[in-house]
Motif scaffolding. Structure first.
Motif, PDB file in Angstrom:
ATOM      1  N   PRO A 238       0.834  -1.204   0.000  1.00  0.00           N
ATOM      2  CA  PRO A 238       0.000   0.000   0.000  1.00  0.00           C
ATOM      3  C   PRO A 238       0.872   1.260   0.000  1.00  0.00           C
ATOM      4  CG  PRO A 238      -0.770  -1.572   1.639  1.00  0.00           C
ATOM      5  CD  PRO A 238       0.542  -2.098   1.135  1.00  0.00           C
ATOM      6  N   PRO A 239       0.465   2.295  -0.690  1.00  0.00           N
ATOM      7  CA  PRO A 239       1.301   3.493  -0.814  1.00  0.00           C
ATOM      8  C   PRO A 239       1.618   4.177   0.515  1.00  0.00           C
ATOM      9  CG  PRO A 239      -0.441   3.499  -2.469  1.00  0.00           C
ATOM     10  CD  PRO A 239      -0.740   2.371  -1.542  1.00  0.00           C
ATOM     11  N   ASP A 240       0.818   3.919   1.575  1.00  0.00           N
ATOM     12  CA  ASP A 240       1.082   4.569   2.852  1.00  0.00           C
ATOM     13  C   ASP A 240       2.002   3.746   3.748  1.00  0.00           C
ATOM     14  OD1 ASP A 240      -0.698   2.524   3.403  1.00  0.00           O
ATOM     15  OD2 ASP A 240      -1.849   3.669   4.875  1.00  0.00           O
ATOM     16  N   ALA A 241       2.500   2.610   3.272  1.00  0.00           N
ATOM     17  CA  ALA A 241       3.358   1.750   4.091  1.00  0.00           C
ATOM     18  C   ALA A 241       4.653   2.463   4.441  1.00  0.00           C
ATOM     19  CB  ALA A 241       3.652   0.447   3.362  1.00  0.00           C
ATOM     20  N   GLN A 242       5.099   2.275   5.683  1.00  0.00           N
ATOM     21  CA  GLN A 242       6.336   2.897   6.146  1.00  0.00           C
ATOM     22  C   GLN A 242       7.372   1.866   6.598  1.00  0.00           C
ATOM     23  OE1 GLN A 242       4.214   5.467   9.107  1.00  0.00           O
ATOM     24  NE2 GLN A 242       5.353   7.103   8.140  1.00  0.00           N
TER      25      GLN A 242
ATOM     26  N   VAL B 273      -4.454 -12.016   0.794  1.00  0.00           N
ATOM     27  CA  VAL B 273      -4.134 -10.781   1.498  1.00  0.00           C
ATOM     28  C   VAL B 273      -4.920 -10.770   2.802  1.00  0.00           C
ATOM     29  CG1 VAL B 273      -3.927  -8.276   1.278  1.00  0.00           C
ATOM     30  CG2 VAL B 273      -3.978  -9.702  -0.780  1.00  0.00           C
ATOM     31  N   SER B 274      -4.277 -10.377   3.901  1.00  0.00           N
ATOM     32  CA  SER B 274      -4.946 -10.438   5.195  1.00  0.00           C
ATOM     33  C   SER B 274      -4.625  -9.217   6.040  1.00  0.00           C
ATOM     34  CB  SER B 274      -4.536 -11.704   5.957  1.00  0.00           C
ATOM     35  OG  SER B 274      -3.197 -11.613   6.408  1.00  0.00           O
ATOM     36  N   SER B 275      -5.486  -8.992   7.047  1.00  0.00           N
ATOM     37  CA  SER B 275      -5.292  -7.877   7.973  1.00  0.00           C
ATOM     38  C   SER B 275      -6.090  -8.148   9.237  1.00  0.00           C
ATOM     39  CB  SER B 275      -5.740  -6.556   7.344  1.00  0.00           C
ATOM     40  OG  SER B 275      -5.546  -5.474   8.242  1.00  0.00           O
TER      41      SER B 275
ATOM     42  N   GLY C  81     -11.516  -2.678   7.462  1.00  0.00           N
ATOM     43  CA  GLY C  81     -11.414  -1.399   6.769  1.00  0.00           C
ATOM     44  C   GLY C  81     -10.068  -1.198   6.109  1.00  0.00           C
ATOM     45  N   TYR C  82      -8.981  -1.525   6.839  1.00  0.00           N
ATOM     46  CA  TYR C  82      -7.661  -1.312   6.244  1.00  0.00           C
ATOM     47  C   TYR C  82      -7.397  -2.307   5.127  1.00  0.00           C
ATOM     48  CZ  TYR C  82      -2.824  -0.122   5.571  1.00  0.00           C
ATOM     49  OH  TYR C  82      -1.638   0.292   4.993  1.00  0.00           O
TER      50      TYR C  82
ATOM     51  N   LEU D 263      -6.350  -3.247  -0.640  1.00  0.00           N
ATOM     52  CA  LEU D 263      -6.500  -4.190  -1.741  1.00  0.00           C
ATOM     53  C   LEU D 263      -6.179  -3.612  -3.127  1.00  0.00           C
ATOM     54  CD1 LEU D 263      -9.608  -6.366  -0.800  1.00  0.00           C
ATOM     55  CD2 LEU D 263      -7.234  -7.098  -1.070  1.00  0.00           C
ATOM     56  N   PRO D 264      -6.553  -2.363  -3.435  1.00  0.00           N
ATOM     57  CA  PRO D 264      -6.216  -1.849  -4.767  1.00  0.00           C
ATOM     58  C   PRO D 264      -4.721  -1.863  -5.075  1.00  0.00           C
ATOM     59  CG  PRO D 264      -7.880  -0.473  -3.746  1.00  0.00           C
ATOM     60  CD  PRO D 264      -7.416  -1.412  -2.693  1.00  0.00           C
ATOM     61  N   ALA D 265      -3.883  -1.811  -4.032  1.00  0.00           N
ATOM     62  CA  ALA D 265      -2.434  -1.864  -4.262  1.00  0.00           C
ATOM     63  C   ALA D 265      -2.030  -3.192  -4.872  1.00  0.00           C
ATOM     64  CB  ALA D 265      -1.682  -1.641  -2.946  1.00  0.00           C
ATOM     65  N   VAL D 266      -2.713  -4.266  -4.481  1.00  0.00           N
ATOM     66  CA  VAL D 266      -2.381  -5.599  -4.972  1.00  0.00           C
ATOM     67  C   VAL D 266      -3.200  -5.942  -6.209  1.00  0.00           C
ATOM     68  CG1 VAL D 266      -2.287  -8.048  -4.401  1.00  0.00           C
ATOM     69  CG2 VAL D 266      -1.786  -6.330  -2.647  1.00  0.00           C
ATOM     70  N   THR D 267      -4.508  -5.795  -6.091  1.00  0.00           N
ATOM     71  CA  THR D 267      -5.392  -6.259  -7.155  1.00  0.00           C
ATOM     72  C   THR D 267      -5.538  -5.250  -8.288  1.00  0.00           C
ATOM     73  OG1 THR D 267      -7.344  -5.387  -6.002  1.00  0.00           O
ATOM     74  CG2 THR D 267      -6.684  -7.642  -5.514  1.00  0.00           C
TER      75      THR D 267
END
Length: 349
Positions: free
Chosen positions: A41-45, A184-186, A190-191, A196-200
């Motif tokens: 995901p683009p917000d990953a740090q 994909v799991s969490s 909500g998160y 998901l759009p980052a992967v799919t």
């Protein structure tokens, strides 16, 4: 006018086709580590990656889908002893996953854990030939609620997991993507839906970390941090006051130290550990190659003792704006797991 409109449509179509071909070509050239990071995901740090397929090959292990739990446990023990499982979110869940889910670190291709301020998500790539219909039936049989859409979220929740067995909370909510061959799991629905759009949908990837990812090669396991996390959590800010005072003296003696824009530490095939640090400029990287090498050769405040008690420092190079360091772990040391959680003097900002 109509001809001009069709010309515009044709140009747009050609540009879209070229963009698709370029994306396909980039994807084809990526190794598993690069591909996994591109789906973050683009917000990953903070990201941690484990190439389970290569870990098994490194250890000379092959595990069948129906292998007994003792064989799976023995593999995970060997991976732990080699410091190759510490980047995973799944070790304590492995035996239950193997038996009940039909996939686990014992059979996965690779796993990526992405963490941000908003949440965490685990991307697990299953082996080629996995039957996703059978996988879906397994999940439903375990008590997950099947989504109306095949690309929707399977809802488990915190109450379901103990009924299945010992599982990490990150497996509360799941999504299946047969095309990408991933689960994909969490721990929050909500998160997971946000990620998901980052992967799919091909909307993943992180700005500013490509250099340290590329410099890491094809690791067995790795941790990747953006500048904010490495400077705020991995560096000396998490150390006690006396350790920070000692660090200040060592840094002053080492020479110029500039803030990091990215950081990666990875276990490499054959047993070595590689560190990659990115900077704002090539000139900063050249200066920091010397100072960071000095810091990595002396005392390890916050860790205790000296870095030489943990590893032998190998070649340190600056290429472009990236500094890479080779660390050769000493017998019995856990360099990747110990030095990816801080405080780490040579990662100071």
């Amino acid at each position: 006018m109509r001809n001009r409109w069709w010309a515009v449509v044709a140009v747009v179509a050609v540009l879209a086709l070229l963009a698709g071909v370029a994306w396909w070509w980039r994807t084809l050239q990526q190794n598993d580590f690069q591909r996994a990071i591109s789906w973050a995901p683009p917000d990953a740090q903070r990201l941690t990656f484990t190439d389970w397929g290569d870990v098994r090959r490194e250890l000379g292990v092959e595990i069948a889908a129906d292998a007994p739990s003792g064989e799976v446990s023995a593999f995970m023990t060997r991976a732990f002893d080699r410091d190759l499982s510490s980047m995973s979110a799944l070790p304590e869940s492995t035996e239950v996953m193997h038996e009940r889910f039909g996939f686990s670190p014992a059979t996965l291709d690779w796993e990526l854990l992405s963490q941000s301020q908003d949440g965490a998500v685990v991307v697990m790539r299953v082996v080629e030939g996995t039957d996703f219909e059978e996988l879906a039936d397994r999940l439903e049989g375990l008590g997950y609620q099947r989504p109306e859409d095949e690309d929707g979220v399977w809802v488990g929740g915190i109450d379901l997991l103990p009924r299945i067995g010992t599982l990490t909370p990150e497996l509360q909510f799941l999504a299946l993507d047969e095309g990408q061959r991933v689960v994909v799991s969490s721990d929050t629905q909500g998160y997971l839906e946000q990620a998901l759009p980052a992967v799919t949908g091909g909307e993943g990837g992180l700005d500013g970390l490509d250099e340290v990812v590329d410099a890491s090669g094809e690791p067995l396991a790795a941790a990747v941090f953006d500048g904010e996390v490495v400077c705020g959590r991995l560096a000396m800010g998490s150390a006690g006051d006396s350790d920070q005072d000692q660090a200040d003296q060592l840094i002053a003696a080492a020479g110029r130290v500039d803030p990091l824009t990215g950081f990666a530490m990875s276990a490499q095939p054959g047993g070595g550990v590689r560190v990659a640090m990115s900077f704002e400029s090539d000139e900063q990287a050249r200066a920091n190659a010397d100072s960071r090498a000095r810091l990595a050769s002396g005392p390890a405040p916050g860790q205790g003792g000296d870095f030489a008690d943990r590893f032998t420092l190998g070649r340190v190079t600056a290429e472009g704006s990236v500094v890479t360091m080779r660390l050769d772990p000493l017998a019995g040391s856990y360099v990747l797991s110990d030095l990816s959680s801080g405080p780490v003097l040579f990662a100071t900002c």
